[in-house]
Scaffold this motif. Structure first.
Motif, short mmCIF file in Angstrom:
data_model
loop_
_atom_site.label_atom_id
_atom_site.label_comp_id
_atom_site.label_asym_id
_atom_site.label_seq_id
_atom_site.Cartn_x
_atom_site.Cartn_y
_atom_site.Cartn_z
N ASP A 187 0.81 -1.22 0.00
CA ASP A 187 0.00 0.00 0.00
C ASP A 187 0.84 1.27 0.00
O ASP A 187 0.30 2.36 0.17
CB ASP A 187 -0.90 0.03 1.24
N LYS A 188 2.14 1.17 -0.18
CA LYS A 188 3.00 2.32 0.09
C LYS A 188 2.70 3.51 -0.82
O LYS A 188 2.76 4.66 -0.37
CB LYS A 188 4.47 1.92 -0.01
N GLU A 189 2.36 3.25 -2.09
CA GLU A 189 2.07 4.38 -2.98
C GLU A 189 0.81 5.11 -2.54
O GLU A 189 0.78 6.35 -2.47
CB GLU A 189 1.93 3.90 -4.43
N ASP A 190 -0.25 4.35 -2.25
CA ASP A 190 -1.49 4.97 -1.80
C ASP A 190 -1.31 5.67 -0.46
O ASP A 190 -1.83 6.77 -0.23
CB ASP A 190 -2.60 3.92 -1.69
N ASP A 191 -0.58 5.03 0.46
CA ASP A 191 -0.34 5.65 1.77
C ASP A 191 0.40 6.98 1.62
O ASP A 191 0.10 7.96 2.32
CB ASP A 191 0.47 4.70 2.66
N ALA A 192 1.38 7.01 0.72
CA ALA A 192 2.13 8.25 0.51
C ALA A 192 1.22 9.35 -0.02
O ALA A 192 1.29 10.51 0.43
CB ALA A 192 3.29 8.00 -0.46
N LEU A 193 0.35 9.02 -0.96
CA LEU A 193 -0.58 10.01 -1.51
C LEU A 193 -1.55 10.53 -0.47
O LEU A 193 -1.94 11.70 -0.48
CB LEU A 193 -1.35 9.41 -2.69
N LEU A 194 -1.95 9.65 0.46
CA LEU A 194 -2.93 10.03 1.47
C LEU A 194 -2.30 10.61 2.73
O LEU A 194 -3.00 10.98 3.67
CB LEU A 194 -3.77 8.80 1.83
N GLY A 195 -0.98 10.70 2.77
CA GLY A 195 -0.31 11.29 3.92
C GLY A 195 -0.29 10.39 5.14
O GLY A 195 -0.21 10.88 6.27
N LEU A 196 -0.32 9.06 4.94
CA LEU A 196 -0.32 8.12 6.05
C LEU A 196 1.09 7.59 6.28
O LEU A 196 1.92 7.56 5.37
CB LEU A 196 -1.27 6.95 5.75
#
Length: 320
Positions: free
Chosen positions: A215-224
């Motif tokens: 999930d690292k790409e999505d987490d980075a985009l969402l600021g998580l």
């Protein structure tokens, strides 16, 4: 919070096996609730259960028992199923808006609209009551010790919003059974249980860092936050360090509990398996990460086998 991600909701979830029993055999009306409780993905239940079984078995090695208490093991199995289901549903309730914006989780029952938030809370409570019914079979110290874990469980879903180390919070919550199993047998917390718990926390930080790379790409985009993002290309070294510390603490736990050679050989086998995970890990390949994450069931089985063999061989030694 960053760029919007709007993947198409799925009827199933992408990280469940296509041949899982829920999608194949469960009635259609039950499927969203079974998915909410992760009954289609049993690896999490195994990873929650093994620290309970290890701790129980280690306590019985310490007391000189010759075989594990099967009734206690069954109680832990039922409790792990129920509490994992309750915890996952609670986590999904808290994260429902985030999950809708992440490719891997968009098909989960809450973000895809298969279950309402109110129904999800009802499921959380129902599963927690099953867990409570199991817990009431133990001594009073164990009951209150287990209840104390709920504070960490409640905090965990919010950790990734405020720290780069949510895997540490998960480890503290997910491995509480390493304390509870010992208490269920001995009515207290001993140093072996504390060492086992510490090792289990390191283990979880390691395997969940591998899992988080999906999930690292999505987490980075969402600021998580996550340790996958924190350590990035250094993940292999980080996970190797966590697994190494886990092995050391498990060796210490066995020594403190009076375990015998067969247990320590099991820890060596476990370390070899974890070394395979690290040496073959490709953090850019989601399938590779998921396979290595799931392989931690083998870690659980090997260590449990070592503890059971320790008890059995002690019995045979007593006959000679």
């Amino acid at each position: 919070m960053g760029a919007e991600i709007s993947p198409k909701p799925l009827a199933t979830v992408v990280d469940a096996s296509p041949s899982n029993w829920v999608d194949r055999w469960a009635p259609a009306s039950w499927q969203p609730y079974l998915r909410l409780g992760r009954f289609d993905r049993p690896i999490g239940t195994w990873l929650l259960l093994f620290p309970c079984w290890w701790s129980q078995a280690l306590a019985q090695v310490n007391t000189g028992d010759h075989y594990p208490d099967l009734f206690t093991m069954a109680l832990f199995a039922i409790g792990a199923l129920a509490m994992r289901a309750s915890g996952c549903a609670y986590n999904d309730y808290v994260d429902r808006d985030i999950d809708a914006r992440v490719q891997r989780t968009a098909g989960r029952p809450l973000p895809s609209g298969q279950i309402s938030p109110r129904a999800a809370i009802g499921f959380v409570v129902a599963m927690a009551l099953v867990g409570l019914a199991v817990l009431l079979n133990f001594n009073s110290f164990t009951i209150w010790l287990a209840i104390a874990s709920l504070l960490i469980v409640a905090i965990y879903p919010f950790a990734k919003r405020v720290t780069s180390y949510p895997q540490v919070v998960l480890g503290l919550a997910f491995n509480w059974g390493a304390l509870v199993g010992w208490a269920a047998i001995q009515g207290s917390i001993g140093l072996p249980a504390l060492a086992l718990y510490a090792g289990c926390v390191f283990w979880t930080v390691g395997y969940d860092t591998i899992y988080a790379h999906q999930d690292k790409e999505d987490d980075a985009l969402l600021g998580l936050g996550s340790t996958a993002l924190k350590f990035g290309d250094d993940t292999v070294s980080f996970v190797g360090g966590m697994y190494g510390l886990a092995g050391v603490m498990w060796l210490i736990a066995g020594a403190l509990a009076g375990a015998h050679l067969v247990y320590f050989l099991a820890v060596v086998l476990v370390f070899l398996q974890m070394s395979w995970q690290v040496s073959t890990l490709d953090t850019k390949d989601s399938a590779n990460c998921l396979w290595r994450f799931k392989s931690n069931r083998d870690v659980g089985l090997a260590l449990l086998a070592g503890l059971v063999a320790d008890m059995a061989l002690s019995w045979f030694a007593g006959l000679s």
